[in-house]
Write a protein that holds these residues in place. Structure first.
Motif, PDB file in Angstrom:
ATOM      1  N   PRO A  27       1.194  -1.139  -0.224  1.00 47.37           N
ATOM      2  CA  PRO A  27       0.272  -0.110  -0.213  1.00 47.37           C
ATOM      3  C   PRO A  27       1.030   1.180  -0.431  1.00 47.37           C
ATOM      4  CG  PRO A  27      -0.186  -0.572   2.124  1.00 47.37           C
ATOM      5  CD  PRO A  27       0.694  -1.720   1.319  1.00 47.37           C
ATOM      6  N   VAL A  28       1.824   1.548   0.210  1.00 48.80           N
ATOM      7  CA  VAL A  28       2.826   2.846   1.067  1.00 48.80           C
ATOM      8  C   VAL A  28       3.301   2.866  -0.483  1.00 48.80           C
ATOM      9  CG1 VAL A  28       5.092   3.360   1.816  1.00 48.80           C
ATOM     10  CG2 VAL A  28       3.542   1.994   3.165  1.00 48.80           C
ATOM     11  N   VAL A  29       3.398   2.128  -1.298  1.00 45.07           N
ATOM     12  CA  VAL A  29       4.201   2.388  -2.871  1.00 45.07           C
ATOM     13  C   VAL A  29       2.860   2.659  -3.914  1.00 45.07           C
ATOM     14  CG1 VAL A  29       5.069   1.190  -4.624  1.00 45.07           C
ATOM     15  CG2 VAL A  29       5.851  -0.035  -3.157  1.00 45.07           C
ATOM     16  N   THR A  30       2.015   1.998  -3.683  1.00 45.08           N
ATOM     17  CA  THR A  30       1.195   2.131  -4.886  1.00 45.08           C
ATOM     18  C   THR A  30       0.655   3.925  -4.387  1.00 45.08           C
ATOM     19  OG1 THR A  30       0.013   1.532  -3.003  1.00 45.08           O
ATOM     20  CG2 THR A  30       0.073  -0.161  -5.230  1.00 45.08           C
ATOM     21  N   HIS A  31       0.830   3.800  -3.052  1.00 42.97           N
ATOM     22  CA  HIS A  31       0.269   5.530  -2.364  1.00 42.97           C
ATOM     23  C   HIS A  31       1.001   6.657  -2.915  1.00 42.97           C
ATOM     24  CE1 HIS A  31      -3.040   3.288   1.349  1.00 42.97           C
ATOM     25  NE2 HIS A  31      -3.527   3.284  -0.025  1.00 42.97           N
TER      26      HIS A  31
END
Length: 293
Positions: A27-31
């Motif tokens: 999730p951190v990468v996509t956000h």
């Protein structure tokens, strides 16, 4: 035509499914990717670098020309440390910093200095927009008093004056200069975000962005010692003084791009669940139909 439409629909559905899987697993990468797209990092960094080159650099030379000799020497020392100035480039910078004669001083005077200062606030406004977009603050979400733009410029000039002293670790060596520079850069970018966001975001949520930006720019400063002297000497030998302009502008774009990505990454991390509760960060906006300013 119907086959093409069906294939396009399948590709779109597959892309959306891949995005959902990536958001679940990382999730951190996509956000972060979404935030960088909304910030429009390349456009923001290029505009910021152009504003620095066209308005802040002339202000710096005006300040140096009218400053006392000890301040001018300290500024030149800092520029040598930051950019590895030597040879013809160093000589050219020294000439630009020479104090004006009496006729020029009377012609420009206080009004010329004020005009240079007002023009340079374009850089402050560009950094303000960067911070606002990184934190998804809507356009017009907060009004910033003009004194904050001037205060940021004063802080920027003061930090540049200390650059050479900090880089050398107060004369004790680079082994002390690197951690001292890292600490000072962290404080600089921590206060920058808080100042230019008008206190809209609390101090604690701004800390990750300050740490990431400080670490990235400190590493970039070390790389400048290896790259810039050779690049400047080569381009000046081949293209004259115009070559140094292209090298410095290109380096400014790299610095501004690094700062843009770092501030945005800090905002994303501060808004992730594992840090948001501890830092008291505002909730991120996930609505793609309502982009930030």
């Amino acid at each position: 035509m119907s086959r093409l439409r069906s294939r396009t629909a399948r590709l779109v559905a597959a892309a959306k499914a891949a995005h959902r899987r990536a958001e679940t697993r990382c999730p951190v990468v996509t956000h972060l990717a979404e935030r960088l797209v909304s910030v429009n990092i390349f456009d923001t960094a290029t505009r910021l670098a152009a504003q620095c080159f066209l308005t802040a650099v002339p202000l710096l030379f005006v300040f140096a020309a009218y400053a006392p000799p000890v301040v001018r020497d300290q500024l030149l020392h800092s520029l040598r440390s930051a950019f590895g100035l030597s040879g013809p480039v160093d000589t050219g910078v020294q000439q630009l910093m020479q104090p004006p004669n009496e006729d020029l001083r009377q012609t420009t005077g206080v009004i010329g200095g004020l005009m240079a200062l007002i023009s340079a606030t374009a850089v402050s406004r560009a950094v303000q927009r960067l911070c606002g977009r990184a934190w998804q603050i809507p356009r017009g979400g907060t009004r910033i008093a003009p004194w904050r733009w001037v205060a940021w410029l004063v802080l920027w000039i003061g930090a540049l004056l200390l650059e050479g002293t900090l880089h050398n670790g107060f004369g004790l060596g680079v082994w002390l200069g690197v951690p001292v520079t890292l600490v000072c850069q962290t404080g600089l970018w921590w206060w920058t975000q808080h100042l230019l966001l008008g206190g809209r975001i609390g101090w604690r949520p701004l800390l990750p962005g300050a740490l990431i930006t400080a670490a990235a720019l400190t590493a970039l400063s070390a790389a400048a010692q290896l790259y810039l002297p050779r690049a400047l000497d080569r381009t000046v030998a081949e293209y004259g003084s115009l070559g140094s302009v292209f090298v410095l502008l290109s380096w400014l774009i790299v610095v501004c791009l690094t700062a843009t990505v770092s501030v945005s990454a800090g905002a994303v991390l501060a808004q992730e669940p594992f840090l948001a509760g501890r830092l008291g960060s505002p909730a991120p906006r996930r609505d793609p139909e309502a982009p930030p300013s």
